[in-house]
Design a protein around this motif. Structure first.
Motif, PDB file in Angstrom:
ATOM      1  N   THR A 180       0.570  -1.226  -0.097  1.00  0.00           N
ATOM      2  CA  THR A 180       0.060  -0.211  -0.017  1.00  0.00           C
ATOM      3  C   THR A 180       0.889   1.221  -0.046  1.00  0.00           C
ATOM      4  O   THR A 180       1.638   1.454   0.847  1.00  0.00           O
ATOM      5  N   PRO A 181       0.636   2.196  -0.986  1.00  0.00           N
ATOM      6  CA  PRO A 181       1.404   3.334  -0.865  1.00  0.00           C
ATOM      7  C   PRO A 181       1.294   4.102   0.300  1.00  0.00           C
ATOM      8  O   PRO A 181       0.028   4.479   0.825  1.00  0.00           O
ATOM      9  N   LYS A 182       2.207   4.688   0.850  1.00  0.00           N
ATOM     10  CA  LYS A 182       2.085   5.544   2.184  1.00  0.00           C
ATOM     11  C   LYS A 182       2.550   6.897   2.107  1.00  0.00           C
ATOM     12  O   LYS A 182       1.962   7.865   2.142  1.00  0.00           O
ATOM     13  N   VAL A 183       3.945   7.152   1.545  1.00  0.00           N
ATOM     14  CA  VAL A 183       4.427   8.534   1.430  1.00  0.00           C
ATOM     15  C   VAL A 183       3.872   9.129  -0.006  1.00  0.00           C
ATOM     16  O   VAL A 183       3.483  10.252   0.015  1.00  0.00           O
ATOM     17  N   TYR A 184       3.690   8.534  -1.023  1.00  0.00           N
ATOM     18  CA  TYR A 184       3.132   8.906  -2.257  1.00  0.00           C
ATOM     19  C   TYR A 184       1.620   8.606  -2.478  1.00  0.00           C
ATOM     20  O   TYR A 184       1.320   7.472  -2.110  1.00  0.00           O
ATOM     21  N   GLN A 192       2.443  14.618  -9.195  1.00  0.00           N
ATOM     22  CA  GLN A 192       1.950  15.644  -7.965  1.00  0.00           C
ATOM     23  C   GLN A 192       3.059  15.509  -7.134  1.00  0.00           C
ATOM     24  O   GLN A 192       3.693  14.557  -6.600  1.00  0.00           O
ATOM     25  N   VAL A 193       3.644  16.692  -6.668  1.00  0.00           N
ATOM     26  CA  VAL A 193       4.620  16.830  -5.627  1.00  0.00           C
ATOM     27  C   VAL A 193       4.068  18.082  -4.600  1.00  0.00           C
ATOM     28  O   VAL A 193       3.887  19.182  -5.167  1.00  0.00           O
ATOM     29  N   ASP A 194       4.317  17.672  -3.337  1.00  0.00           N
ATOM     30  CA  ASP A 194       3.251  18.704  -2.371  1.00  0.00           C
ATOM     31  C   ASP A 194       2.000  18.731  -2.643  1.00  0.00           C
ATOM     32  O   ASP A 194       1.082  17.946  -3.837  1.00  0.00           O
ATOM     33  N   PHE A 226      -2.067  20.187  -3.542  1.00  0.00           N
ATOM     34  CA  PHE A 226      -2.828  20.834  -4.644  1.00  0.00           C
ATOM     35  C   PHE A 226      -3.264  22.395  -3.975  1.00  0.00           C
ATOM     36  O   PHE A 226      -3.767  22.334  -2.847  1.00  0.00           O
ATOM     37  N   THR A 227      -2.987  23.311  -4.860  1.00  0.00           N
ATOM     38  CA  THR A 227      -3.854  24.481  -4.531  1.00  0.00           C
ATOM     39  C   THR A 227      -5.056  24.842  -5.297  1.00  0.00           C
ATOM     40  O   THR A 227      -5.520  23.823  -6.238  1.00  0.00           O
ATOM     41  N   ASP A 228      -5.976  25.928  -4.904  1.00  0.00           N
ATOM     42  CA  ASP A 228      -7.093  26.216  -5.584  1.00  0.00           C
ATOM     43  C   ASP A 228      -6.898  26.249  -7.274  1.00  0.00           C
ATOM     44  O   ASP A 228      -7.873  26.041  -7.747  1.00  0.00           O
ATOM     45  N   ASN A 229      -5.782  26.832  -7.655  1.00  0.00           N
ATOM     46  CA  ASN A 229      -5.769  27.029  -9.049  1.00  0.00           C
ATOM     47  C   ASN A 229      -5.251  25.915 -10.033  1.00  0.00           C
ATOM     48  O   ASN A 229      -4.909  25.973 -11.125  1.00  0.00           O
ATOM     49  N   GLY A 230      -5.143  24.716  -9.285  1.00  0.00           N
ATOM     50  CA  GLY A 230      -4.742  23.396 -10.034  1.00  0.00           C
ATOM     51  C   GLY A 230      -3.427  23.116  -9.891  1.00  0.00           C
ATOM     52  O   GLY A 230      -2.828  22.084 -10.414  1.00  0.00           O
ATOM     53  N   TYR A 231      -2.258  24.299  -9.413  1.00  0.00           N
ATOM     54  CA  TYR A 231      -0.970  23.882  -9.485  1.00  0.00           C
ATOM     55  C   TYR A 231      -0.716  23.361  -8.123  1.00  0.00           C
ATOM     56  O   TYR A 231      -1.679  23.822  -7.047  1.00  0.00           O
ATOM     57  N   THR A 232       0.268  22.828  -7.882  1.00  0.00           N
ATOM     58  CA  THR A 232       0.623  22.290  -6.489  1.00  0.00           C
ATOM     59  C   THR A 232       1.530  23.557  -5.981  1.00  0.00           C
ATOM     60  O   THR A 232       2.138  24.465  -6.624  1.00  0.00           O
ATOM     61  N   LYS A 233       1.640  23.381  -4.627  1.00  0.00           N
ATOM     62  CA  LYS A 233       2.377  24.318  -3.878  1.00  0.00           C
ATOM     63  C   LYS A 233       4.060  24.363  -4.464  1.00  0.00           C
ATOM     64  O   LYS A 233       4.614  25.306  -4.599  1.00  0.00           O
ATOM     65  N   GLU A 234       4.381  23.209  -4.670  1.00  0.00           N
ATOM     66  CA  GLU A 234       5.922  22.997  -5.242  1.00  0.00           C
ATOM     67  C   GLU A 234       5.917  23.759  -6.589  1.00  0.00           C
ATOM     68  O   GLU A 234       7.071  24.497  -6.807  1.00  0.00           O
ATOM     69  N   GLU A 235       4.924  23.612  -7.367  1.00  0.00           N
ATOM     70  CA  GLU A 235       4.893  24.321  -8.933  1.00  0.00           C
ATOM     71  C   GLU A 235       4.892  25.736  -8.617  1.00  0.00           C
ATOM     72  O   GLU A 235       5.553  26.455  -9.381  1.00  0.00           O
ATOM     73  N   LEU A 236       4.160  26.278  -7.512  1.00  0.00           N
ATOM     74  CA  LEU A 236       4.075  27.695  -7.370  1.00  0.00           C
ATOM     75  C   LEU A 236       5.126  28.457  -6.582  1.00  0.00           C
ATOM     76  O   LEU A 236       5.827  29.451  -6.865  1.00  0.00           O
ATOM     77  N   LYS A 237       5.929  27.286  -6.114  1.00  0.00           N
ATOM     78  CA  LYS A 237       7.424  27.984  -5.507  1.00  0.00           C
ATOM     79  C   LYS A 237       8.514  28.445  -6.732  1.00  0.00           C
ATOM     80  O   LYS A 237       9.179  29.261  -6.643  1.00  0.00           O
ATOM     81  N   THR A 288       4.907  22.060 -14.126  1.00  0.00           N
ATOM     82  CA  THR A 288       4.364  20.753 -13.756  1.00  0.00           C
ATOM     83  C   THR A 288       5.469  19.964 -12.932  1.00  0.00           C
ATOM     84  O   THR A 288       6.429  19.517 -13.624  1.00  0.00           O
ATOM     85  N   CYS A 289       5.478  19.443 -11.626  1.00  0.00           N
ATOM     86  CA  CYS A 289       6.112  18.895 -10.846  1.00  0.00           C
ATOM     87  C   CYS A 289       6.036  17.410 -10.751  1.00  0.00           C
ATOM     88  O   CYS A 289       4.714  17.056 -10.365  1.00  0.00           O
ATOM     89  N   VAL A 290       7.023  16.571 -11.253  1.00  0.00           N
ATOM     90  CA  VAL A 290       6.751  15.058 -11.296  1.00  0.00           C
ATOM     91  C   VAL A 290       7.648  14.221 -10.625  1.00  0.00           C
ATOM     92  O   VAL A 290       8.779  14.836 -10.212  1.00  0.00           O
ATOM     93  N   ARG A 291       7.266  13.466  -9.664  1.00  0.00           N
ATOM     94  CA  ARG A 291       7.915  12.334  -8.721  1.00  0.00           C
ATOM     95  C   ARG A 291       8.434  11.301  -9.663  1.00  0.00           C
ATOM     96  O   ARG A 291       7.490  10.773 -10.208  1.00  0.00           O
TER      97      ARG A 291
END
Ligand code: A2P
Length: 332
Positions: free
Chosen positions: A184-188, A199-201, A203-214, A233-236
């Motif tokens: 079962t995935p735990k961290v991701y 997805q890294v970090d 999601f925010t209201d505008n569809g970007y993740t926090k990491e992407e807005l950094k 777009t930040c990808v793990r």
């Protein structure tokens, strides 16, 4: 500062251990080194320059005899203890996102905006986000030559960016899949082994993740470009260490690949590795444990005017975190 007394807060963590290594390898002119972590680690020993040092529990009184405090124990710890360190007279260099966007806290990449470190009214300097540092190491020399207008990027971020737990999750999933066991995935949010996760970090209201807005907000602050446009777009990815970023950058002036390669000549911390016909381009394994970021696949973008495509790779634990912090300490 002459032979400053340095403390590492979070000395037992992935970045803290790397900070210790950077101080040692760079022959940092230390007066004294103090290692701080949670009560769980108090009394443990760590080796520095062949000497055994004892880890102490972090308290608000830990900073009486400290000149520089390198924080890497998460945003909550920074928010709680960095003000105590600053009040005791230490310059805090904080690796968390707690203070990065505060107007009275400089956000510094020493190769790009070292002068910003001088103006620190709260005695706190912030270390930027790892993907942002690595991307800007490639973009800053190009900005100097051609004037940066906009950035569209996708990152390929290693699991060590999530700390030791990220590495364990990848290892365990690979083993489980190889032996046909359930997991079962735990961290991701999804399976990371043999997969990529957009997805890294959070999601925010505008569809970007926090990491992407950094990338947008920190990029603007470090480069001093209020109007810089950034979409990311930040990808793990299932890579242990070193982040890669695919970047399309648009400039004020005309650009071509040769002029771009020439713009990197003599710039510290970034090397051009770019001969694709001979299979020469940077990959994450090339930068792991290394100081320099590597840039390659440089070409003129065929969709946009005055634009380049490029691929930059850097060790996010090192230049993306520990090394950048130690370099800030060096310029104090
Ligand atoms: P400890 O090892 O004692 O838990 P990572 O990001 O690799 O997980 O590392 C986090 C770092 O932050 C570790 O050095 C960890 O110490 C430290 N840390 C976590 N919680 C605290 C706390 N409450 N007080 C001091 N240090 C902490």
């Amino acid at each position: 500062m002459n032979h400053p007394k340095v403390a590492i807060v979070g000395a037992t963590g992935a970045v803290g251990v790397e900070m210790l290594l950077c101080l040692e390898q760079r022959n940092f002119p230390l007066g004294k080194l103090k290692l701080l972590a949670s009560s769980r680690s108090a009394g443990k020993h760590m080796t520095f320059r062949g000497e055994e040092l004892t880890v102490e529990e972090l308290t608000h009184d830990s900073f009486q005899d400290v000149d520089i405090a390198l924080f890497s124990a998460g945003g909550g710890i920074s928010k709680e203890y960095a003000p105590s360190a600053a009040a005791a007279g230490a310059v805090v260099i904080d690796n968390s996102s707690a203070f990065r966007m505060d107007a009275d806290v400089p956000l510094v990449v020493p190769e790009i905006n070292p002068q910003a470190a001088k103006n620190r009214p709260r005695n706190i300097i912030a270390n930027p986000n790892c993907t942002t540092i690595i991307s800007l190491m490639a973009l800053a020399p190009l900005h100097e030559a051609f004037g940066l207008k906009s950035v569209i990027a996708s990152s390929y971020q290693a699991v060590s960016g999530s700390g030791a737990q990220g590495i364990i999750e990848l290892e365990e999933q690979v083993k489980a899949i190889a032996t046909g066991q359930p997991f079962t995935p735990k961290v991701y949010p999804r399976q990371i082994a043999f997969n990529v996760i957009p997805q890294v970090d959070v999601f925010t209201d505008n569809g970007y993740t926090k990491e992407e807005l950094k990338m947008l907000h920190e990029g603007r602050k470090i480069m001093g470009l209020e109007d810089l446009k950034v979409s990311c777009t930040c990808v793990r990815v299932p890579v242990y260490r070193s982040h890669s970023v695919s970047i399309t950058a648009q400039f004020e002036k005309p650009v071509d690949a040769d002029a771009a390669r020439a713009a990197y000549a003599g710039k510290p911390g970034i090397l051009v590795v770019d001969d694709p016909s001979n299979k020469i381009f940077p990959v994450p394994l090339d930068t792991t444990g290394k100081d320099d970021c590597l840039v390659g696949r440089i070409r003129r973008n065929i969709v946009l005017d005055n634009a380049l495509d490029l691929w930059v790779v850097g060790d996010q634990v090192r230049k993306g975190a520990a090394l950048n912090a130690v370099q800030i300490a060096e310029i104090l």
